[in-house]
Write an enzyme that holds these catalytic residues in place. Structure first.
Site, short mmCIF file in Angstrom:
data_model
loop_
_atom_site.label_atom_id
_atom_site.label_comp_id
_atom_site.label_asym_id
_atom_site.label_seq_id
_atom_site.Cartn_x
_atom_site.Cartn_y
_atom_site.Cartn_z
N GLU A 165 0.81 -1.45 0.18
CA GLU A 165 0.12 -0.05 -0.03
C GLU A 165 0.97 1.26 0.05
O GLU A 165 0.51 2.24 0.61
CB GLU A 165 -0.99 0.00 1.18
CG GLU A 165 -1.99 -0.94 1.17
CD GLU A 165 -3.12 -0.81 2.12
OE1 GLU A 165 -2.74 -0.25 3.27
OE2 GLU A 165 -4.32 -1.45 1.93
N GLU A 187 -6.68 -7.46 -0.56
CA GLU A 187 -7.46 -7.13 0.93
C GLU A 187 -9.03 -6.84 0.79
O GLU A 187 -9.17 -5.82 0.47
CB GLU A 187 -6.57 -6.42 1.67
CG GLU A 187 -5.21 -6.65 1.92
CD GLU A 187 -4.57 -5.55 3.01
OE1 GLU A 187 -5.46 -4.90 3.60
OE2 GLU A 187 -3.32 -5.71 3.17
C1 GAL Z 1 -4.40 -2.12 5.09
C2 GAL Z 1 -3.05 -2.99 5.33
C3 GAL Z 1 -2.98 -4.03 6.25
C4 GAL Z 1 -3.90 -3.82 7.28
C5 GAL Z 1 -5.18 -3.32 6.89
C6 GAL Z 1 -6.16 -2.92 8.18
O1 GAL Z 1 -4.33 -1.09 4.62
O2 GAL Z 1 -2.43 -2.95 4.11
O3 GAL Z 1 -1.83 -4.46 6.50
O4 GAL Z 1 -3.43 -2.96 8.20
O5 GAL Z 1 -5.29 -1.95 6.27
O6 GAL Z 1 -6.42 -4.01 8.91
#
Ligand code: GAL
Length: 849
Positions: A177, A246
């Site tokens: 990110e 994600e």
């Molecule tokens: C994303 C990040 C993850 C985790 C998630 C929130 O932005 O890539 O590592 O932090 O947010 O749980």
């Protein structure tokens, strides 16, 4: 043999030992075949190795093809050049366990992770390398990042774990990110992205690399999407597939916050929309969240539980109906795989907020997704000459462009209620014979060690000025003492009345305790939104010498944001004594510093018996006292259910079981009274604060104790209590499945696994309500509720309405009692029609023993 034949045999053999992974516009292509892949995140250090096989099996049973994990640099290289790949850090074992289950791995090497992990996964020593700047075009950083990335890649290669070598790893990630924070790094950030991409590619893994949230990811790196929804995402090249790394299945918990949860109807909607609009790879973050053991939580203020409302809960139970509904979704999507990978969808509007996407390659191979993206009203649409009922905020999947196999808002899966069954509190002065019940666990007296206020260690040092905490402690401990001596004569201008004055201290956070002449004068702490603490307290000094001791503690180091590594913590001032018209600023005075606690130096947590001479065990157990270590022994709770400690009664601190830290506990940090919802409306865009529960209650009172860390008897529990509590109130609990429930209506699709039967039977299949006891040795032993008609309520409080079939309880009893599982057709043919012209449903609550 001819050369050509030899070559053919060679390639034939090769195809068994290695897989080629490439990609094109539509999908990842494994061994020449485009694939639709369902993935889920499980972070290996957030559970124990003995839990891994079952977690991975449950992931496979839930329909996953891929397990995604970060690699946690700080766990593997806590001291520069000293590596740890043992126990929970055994990455190779984890990857092999996934391979054993027949699943693929997506390895997110980073090595920046974020992940609510301490310092985003960076080891602290990295911060002390001269001239280093993290995550930018900086030679010292790049050389360390490259070294560690290469180390991991080499390790995987050595074990032949890349798919190109016959292993399970089909994908790797570099950075994480970075696009979200890149702007403040300017031109150097851009060169860093290019460098990272080239560096990763040069490592020659034989599998594709991705960068998530990195719009301009350089070729051949695939840029991927993270978020609650990614259907609108398009990759930065027509030659790259649309991938979602994600999909947040809930959200993380902070100390001081409510407990986030995300309804499965909305997750299923988001996933179906993604595949509807051209996606072919989707990952749940998290599929199993687990536990932030030790001091691994990021922050600040990330809680010890990392449950995440994931499909597999913190303790390893499937969370129903989340797990089951997504399993049905995965099966439905897999029914469509061939068409999905063959072509791009064509879109047709079916009206306002109503969308159809069709993947049509031939008359036999047609797949349709019908969506109602409106948040208010259900709709009836007509498509290809048929009519379909589309609830608001839902997607229907038609694997043959005709019949609905799945609708995201109609849950066929059973729900389960997971419970924490409380065992008895740990009694004070109880001998091993005074067994309270069969679950009896703690047996012995408590003993304790008082942690001294102020400077007590020989490694204390003095400095002019107030020091930033992370630079001073290098995070070897949560704690840093700041101590100063002040001589009072009685005529100082900062005195108010006699020897009274006001102590004013400002800290970057995260927690601050002030002591005047050994007595606690006041405490304060920040929160996940703002970690800063300002304390202003009237204090009474004495004539002659006074000591002011300030204890600053961290609760997980910052893990996210531009330049997060430099945000700092601790008392950076000012620190002042305020009179009426005069203020004495102590900020630049000489202070004495102590890193860590005396008890940490003595090894009270690691080696409680080695430090036995320190422990006091008199009948007057000190309670509600700040800065104290407690110790007791316990037997394992009987059975095999997962175990937790309920820390109600304690303040804040850390706990160790047989020398292993189960994490920081903080049951006195209560979430705000407001901001929770009794009913989470899944319709409409989800956000991390949309659906919270547990308002006005401790953010976390239950703490997971892995079974594998304890023996049947003779276990030691050590606590360090920072603000004061009563250890005799804490108790053990075990995690159990309570009731099973299911609620299926006449308008639900038939079970997805009967799809193939559809053409053979020729008749329209009916919806079915199914129940299954989660434990293999149990059978359905009672039917607590069975209603067909228009029953209302939710699992645990279903109720009958006017429209109700009197036959339902007898039919359900007959079908289910004494069986491990049962299935009942939901139809008026089965139950009679208690009210015509209305869509009816069957609701059942049962329990197993
Ligand atoms: C994303 C990040 C993850 C985790 C998630 C929130 O932005 O890539 O590592 O932090 O947010 O749980």
């Amino acid at each position: 043999m001819m050369v050509r034949e030899v070559m053919l045999v060679f390639f034939f053999l090769l195809s068994f030992i290695s897989a080629s992974v490439v990609y094109d516009h539509r999908a990842l292509v494994i061994d020449g075949k485009r694939r639709v892949l369902i993935s889920g995140s499980i972070h290996y250090p957030r559970s124990t190795p003995d839990m891994w096989p079952e977690l991975i099996q449950k992931s496979k049973d839930g329909g996953l093809d891929v397990i995604e994990t970060y690699v946690f640099w700080n766990m593997h290289e806590p001291i520069q050049n000293q590596y740890n790949f043992k126990g929970r850090n055994d990455l190779v074992k984890f990857v092999k366990t996934v391979a054993d289950a027949g699943l693929f791995v997506h390895l997110r090497i980073g090595p920046y992770a974020c992940a609510e992990w301490n310092y985003g996964g960076f080891p602290l020593w990295l911060h002390f390398i001269p001239g280093i700047k993290f995550r930018t075009d900086n030679e010292p950083f790049k050389s360390q990042m490259q070294r560690f990335t290469k180390k991991i890649v080499d390790m995987m290669k050595q074990e032949e774990l890349f798919a190109s070598q016959g292993g399970p790893i089909i994908l790797a990630q570099i950075e994480n990110e970075y696009g979200n924070v890149e702007a403040p790094y300017g031109q150097a950030g851009k060169s860093y992205v290019n460098w990272s991409a080239a560096m990763a590619t040069s490592l020659d893994t034989g599998v594709p690399w991705v960068m998530c949230q990195q719009m301009e990811a350089p070729d051949p790196i695939i840029n991927t999407c993270n978020g609650f929804y990614c259907d609108q995402f398009t990759p930065n090249s027509d030659k790259k597939p649309k991938m979602w790394t994600e999909n947040w299945t809930g959200w993380f918990l902070s100390f001081g916050g409510g407990i986030p949860y995300r309804p499965v109807e909305d997750i299923a909607f988001a996933v179906a929309r993604f595949f509807q609009r051209g996606g072919t790879f989707q990952n749940y973050y998290m599929y199993h969240g687990g536990t932030n053991f030790g001091r691994s939580t990021g922050g600040p203020f990330i809680a010890t539980s990392y449950d995440y409302d994931a499909p597999i809960d913190e303790y390893g139970f499937v969370r129903q109906p989340k797990w089951g509904h997504l399993k049905d979704l995965h099966k439905s999507i897999k029914l469509c795989e061939e068409a999905l990978v063959a072509t791009d969808p064509t879109y047709t509007s079916l009206g306002p907020n109503l969308e159809a996407h069709v993947y049509n390659t031939s008359s036999e191979n047609c797949v349709a997704f019908l969506a109602n993206v409106g948040t208010q009203s259900d709709a009836t649409v007509s498509f290809n000459g048929n009519t379909y009922h589309l609830p608001a905020w839902s997607v229907s999947i038609l694997p043959d462009c005709k019949n609905v196999v799945f609708n995201t808002a109609k849950i066929n899966s059973q729900a389960t209620r997971l419970e924490m069954r409380s065992l008895n509190p740990i009694p004070e002065h109880q001998t091993s014979k005074q067994i309270i019940d069969s679950f009896k666990t703690l047996q012995s007296d408590w003993s304790w060690v008082i942690e001294p206020v102020g400077i007590s260690k020989s490694n204390a040092f003095t400095k002019f000025g107030l020091l930033e905490q992370i630079n001073t402690t290098a995070d070897v401990s949560d704690y840093l003492w700041y101590s100063i001596r002040i001589e009072i004569h009685g005529n100082e201008p900062f005195l108010l009345n006699g020897t009274q004055t006001v102590l004013h201290v400002e800290s970057l956070g995260h927690v601050l305790h002030t002591f005047v002449n050994g007595k606690l004068a006041g405490s304060g702490f920040g929160n996940s939104g703002n970690s800063k603490v300002t304390l202003e307290k009237p204090i009474m000094l004495v004539l002659s010498n006074n000591t002011i001791d300030l204890l600053s503690s961290t609760v997980g180091l910052q893990n996210y944001g531009a330049f997060f590594d430099t945000w700092g913590a601790g008392i950076t001032g000012p620190a002042k004594l305020k009179g009426k018209n005069f203020t004495l600023d102590l900020s630049s005075y000489q202070w004495t510093y102590q890193v860590g606690l005396k008890g940490e130096e003595l090894g009270l947590s690691r080696d409680p018996s080695g430090s036995s001479s320190q422990w006091v065990s008199l009948s007057t157990l000190p309670k509600n006292q700040a800065l104290i270590w407690y110790k007791t022994n316990f037997d394992a709770p009987g059975g095999t259910d997962p175990i937790a400690i309920d820390f109600t009664g304690m303040g804040k601190g850390e706990a160790w079981v047989n020398g292993q830290s189960i994490g920081r506990y903080w049951p006195t940090y209560i979430s705000p009274q407001n901001g929770c919802v009794n009913f989470c409306n899944y319709r409409g865009a989800y956000s991390s604060s949309k659906c919270l529960k547990g308002c006005g209650e401790p953010s976390q009172k239950m703490y997971h104790v892995p079974r594998s860390w304890i023996q049947p008897s003779g276990n030691t529990l050590v606590l360090f209590e920072e603000i004061g509590g009563d250890p005799t109130q804490i108790s053990f609990a075990t995690r159990k499945t309570g009731s099973l429930c299911a609620h299926v209506s006449e308008s639900h699709p038939p079970p997805v696994d009967t799809w193939e039967l559809q053409p053979q039977t020729g008749k329209k299949l009916r919806p079915v309500l199914r129940l299954e006891c989660p434990s293999p040795n149990e059978v359905i032993s009672s039917i607590k509720f069975a209603g067909f008609g228009t029953p209302h309520g939710t699992c645990g409080n279903y109720g009958y309405s006017q429209c109700n079939s009197a036959r339902a309880p007898a039919i359900v009893n007959q079908a289910c009692m004494g069986l491990k599982s049962c299935a009942i057709e939901v139809s008026i043919e089965m139950f009679g029609d208690p009210c015509s012209g209305v869509t009816k449903s069957l609701a059942v609550e049962a329990s197993c023993t």
